[in-house]
Enzyme design. Sequence first.
Site, PDB file in Angstrom:
ATOM      1  N   MET A 162       0.981  -1.169  -0.056  1.00  0.00           N
ATOM      2  CA  MET A 162      -0.069  -0.123   0.054  1.00  0.00           C
ATOM      3  C   MET A 162       0.831   1.315   0.032  1.00  0.00           C
ATOM      4  O   MET A 162       0.993   1.956   1.245  1.00  0.00           O
ATOM      5  CB  MET A 162      -0.888  -0.070   1.227  1.00  0.00           C
ATOM      6  CG  MET A 162      -1.827   1.322   1.258  1.00  0.00           C
ATOM      7  SD  MET A 162      -2.947   1.437   2.562  1.00  0.00           S
ATOM      8  CE  MET A 162      -3.077   0.016   3.602  1.00  0.00           C
ATOM      9  N   PRO A 163       1.329   1.596  -1.364  1.00  0.00           N
ATOM     10  CA  PRO A 163       2.371   2.919  -1.130  1.00  0.00           C
ATOM     11  C   PRO A 163       1.551   4.090  -0.798  1.00  0.00           C
ATOM     12  O   PRO A 163       0.376   4.241  -1.085  1.00  0.00           O
ATOM     13  CB  PRO A 163       2.770   2.852  -2.764  1.00  0.00           C
ATOM     14  CG  PRO A 163       2.412   1.532  -3.184  1.00  0.00           C
ATOM     15  CD  PRO A 163       1.323   1.052  -2.493  1.00  0.00           C
ATOM     16  N   TYR A 164       2.361   5.044  -0.196  1.00  0.00           N
ATOM     17  CA  TYR A 164       1.872   6.301   0.177  1.00  0.00           C
ATOM     18  C   TYR A 164       2.695   7.455  -0.759  1.00  0.00           C
ATOM     19  O   TYR A 164       4.204   7.215  -0.268  1.00  0.00           O
ATOM     20  CB  TYR A 164       1.692   6.501   1.540  1.00  0.00           C
ATOM     21  CG  TYR A 164       1.276   7.961   1.927  1.00  0.00           C
ATOM     22  CD1 TYR A 164      -0.026   8.366   2.118  1.00  0.00           C
ATOM     23  CD2 TYR A 164       2.435   8.797   2.377  1.00  0.00           C
ATOM     24  CE1 TYR A 164      -0.250   9.551   2.419  1.00  0.00           C
ATOM     25  CE2 TYR A 164       2.091   9.967   2.769  1.00  0.00           C
ATOM     26  CZ  TYR A 164       0.994  10.721   2.768  1.00  0.00           C
ATOM     27  OH  TYR A 164       0.508  11.958   3.105  1.00  0.00           O
TER      28      TYR A 164
END
Length: 68
Positions: free
Chosen positions: A1-3
Amino acid sequence: MPYVNIKVTNEGVTRDQKAELIKGVTDLLQHVLDKDPFTTFVVIDEVELEDWGIGGLPVPEYRAQLGK
């Protein structure tokens, strides 16, 4: 889950430009790291020029020294 958090100076970045940044970063993460676009978060923060510093100076002063 990249931010991903993109910070830009508040100088008229348009809604279309922001959408292009969001899509481009999302596509890049999918292509390079095989990240799911549906779990990729991109946030764009616009920062006032007076709140951004370069070389020990607020941006307006820095630019003034450069003659811009």
